[in-house]
Design a protein around this motif. Structure first.
Motif, PDB file in Angstrom:
ATOM      1  N   ARG A  38     -29.561  -4.376  -6.629  1.00  0.00           N
ATOM      2  CA  ARG A  38     -30.264  -5.656  -6.634  1.00  0.00           C
ATOM      3  C   ARG A  38     -31.781  -5.505  -6.616  1.00  0.00           C
ATOM      4  N   LYS A  68     -33.914  -6.993  -9.494  1.00  0.00           N
ATOM      5  CA  LYS A  68     -33.412  -8.246 -10.068  1.00  0.00           C
ATOM      6  C   LYS A  68     -34.562  -9.175 -10.476  1.00  0.00           C
ATOM      7  N   GLU A  92     -30.078 -13.890  -5.184  1.00  0.00           N
ATOM      8  CA  GLU A  92     -29.063 -13.211  -5.997  1.00  0.00           C
ATOM      9  C   GLU A  92     -28.211 -14.231  -6.755  1.00  0.00           C
ATOM     10  N   ASP A 119     -28.445 -14.754 -10.833  1.00  0.00           N
ATOM     11  CA  ASP A 119     -27.199 -14.577 -11.584  1.00  0.00           C
ATOM     12  C   ASP A 119     -26.885 -15.838 -12.402  1.00  0.00           C
ATOM     13  N   LYS A 120     -27.097 -16.977 -11.791  1.00  0.00           N
ATOM     14  CA  LYS A 120     -26.820 -18.261 -12.475  1.00  0.00           C
ATOM     15  C   LYS A 120     -27.749 -18.443 -13.670  1.00  0.00           C
ATOM     16  N   GLU A 146     -29.216 -16.089 -15.396  1.00  0.00           N
ATOM     17  CA  GLU A 146     -28.829 -15.125 -16.436  1.00  0.00           C
ATOM     18  C   GLU A 146     -27.635 -15.631 -17.222  1.00  0.00           C
ATOM     19  N   SER A 147     -26.713 -16.298 -16.546  1.00  0.00           N
ATOM     20  CA  SER A 147     -25.530 -16.836 -17.252  1.00  0.00           C
ATOM     21  C   SER A 147     -25.928 -17.962 -18.207  1.00  0.00           C
TER      22      SER A 147
END
Length: 401
Positions: free
Chosen positions: A181, A184, A390, A394-395, A397-398
């Motif tokens: 991480r 990130k 995190e 992640d959200k 990036e999606s």
């Protein structure tokens, strides 16, 4: 998973030293390059040769034993490490580090270090609960050192309780997760607002609120740990600046707005945790207002709604707001998400025990676009901040994929 990662293990004296041997083995098997420093007490339990064999590196025990005359060993080791772990962390080494004492190879290296330091405490349950040890742990926490909390279980002294060194497998997993991480937010700029604002009434009085700034400072610290250029715009609080964070001190809502706008265009993430005053006195007295018989009225006017203004201005920034509520948390958070044109609203019930302004823990629910909703259990604010970033990264990036 840890290939090319450099980990410095500082081993202090306690029966749990044998677990440090297993930890070197686990980290090395995961690909890390591990170097070991031992205190004199640690050598009473395990010989340096054992760590040398497991790490395939020289083991350091004496500040004045320079193995390479071209460098100063404790400075060179401090500069070499990507991460420093103290395991086991005895009450003695914790006390020395908390008070800036460098009287052996371990403590002088720790004082020279700029890499993150993790301490895995291990001691008798009563020692761990001693007031002096608690003070030292708190001081190190404020200094930015992270702790791997000991497990509860059977101790070598016969007691059962908190004090055992965490298992090597668990520590290795934490290290793997940290480096996974770590980057990130590399290359990103994160702007965080924190704390209360003050709106002056006269030279000695002001309007404010109970915000401690702890959640905002935790968010700033987490962003810096994950590689971001981090700007912390803080109202008046007495908290240490997290490592790697640039703090800009402000007082009023107007001051905070100007500071945020100065960095807004170049920001990737803007996190509005500050509890900004909604109202300010319409007129500020130049001299102290004297008491008088009967009541008194102060006429108030609205301050600028910073989150709403940023929502109107945002282009590619991810805008994250906080909502401190006492009732109908979900309803108000969802309304705020739409009304302020934010990407996420992180809401909590500040009337809940251990989740209010002054607490070190928090329980929140995150609301986002497309009816996104995710609840987080009660946990320390530093841990929560990391998990929030995190989840959000992640959200995002999606969405981009």
């Amino acid at each position: 998973m840890l290939e090319n990662r450099k980990i410095l293990l500082c081993v202090s004296g306690g029966i749990a030293v044998y677990k440090a041997v297993a930890l070197v083995s686990k980290l090395s098997q995961a690909g890390a390059s591990v170097k070991v420093i031992m205190t004199e007490s640690a050598q009473q339990f395990v010989q340096p040769l054992t760590f040398q064999v497991m790490s395939r590196n020289d083991v350091y025990t004496d500040t004045f034993d320079e193995k390479d005359s071209s460098v100063i060993a404790h400075i060179d080791l401090a500069d070499w490490a990507d991460l420093i772990i103290v395991a086991p962390g005895t009450a003695n080494v914790i006390g020395k580090l908390a008070n800036g004492i460098g009287d052996d190879m371990v403590t002088t290296t720790l004082l020279a270090a700029t890499a993150p330091i993790w301490i895995a405490p291990a001691m008798n349950v009563h020692m761990y609960d001693h007031a002096a040890v608690k003070r030292n742990l708190q001081q190190l926490h404020e200094d930015g050192i992270r702790f791997i909390e000991p497990s509860e279980g059977f101790l070598a002294c016969g007691y059962v309780g908190k004090g055992r060194l965490e298992e090597p497998e668990k520590i290795t997993e934490l290290v793997k997760d940290y480096f996974t991480r770590e980057h990130k937010l590399s290359g990103k700029k994160v702007v965080v607002t924190a704390g209360p604002t003050r709106e002056r009434i006269d030279p000695v009085r002001f309007l404010t609120n109970f915000s401690s700034g702890k959640m905002g400072y935790a968010m700033a610290g987490a962003a810096a740990e994950m590689g971001a250029e981090t700007i912390l715009i803080s109202g008046p609080v007495s908290l240490p600046v997290p490592s790697g964070v640039t703090r800009i001190q402000v007082e009023s809502a107007e001051d905070m707005l100007k500071a945020v706008e100065a960095h807004f265009d170049t920001a990737n993430y803007v996190v509005k945790t500050a509890a900004v005053a909604d109202y300010r006195p319409k007129a500020i007295a130049n001299q102290k207002m004297k008491k008088q018989e009967g009541g008194s009225t102060i006429e108030l006017e609205r301050t600028v709604d910073i989150l709403k203004q940023l929502g109107q201005q945002k282009k590619n920034q991810v805008l994250i707001g906080f909502a401190a509520e006492t009732n109908d948390v979900s309803k108000y958070a969802k309304e705020k998400l739409t009304r302020k044109n934010a990407d996420y609203i992180i809401a909590n019930d500040v009337s809940e025990a251990q989740a209010g302004f002054e607490s070190d823990t928090n329980r929140v629910t995150v609301f986002g676009k497309n009816d996104f909703e995710q609840a987080f259990d009660m946990m320390p604010k530093q841990q929560l901040a990391r998990q929030l970033f995190e989840m959000i990264t992640d959200k995002e990036e999606s969405y981009d994929s």
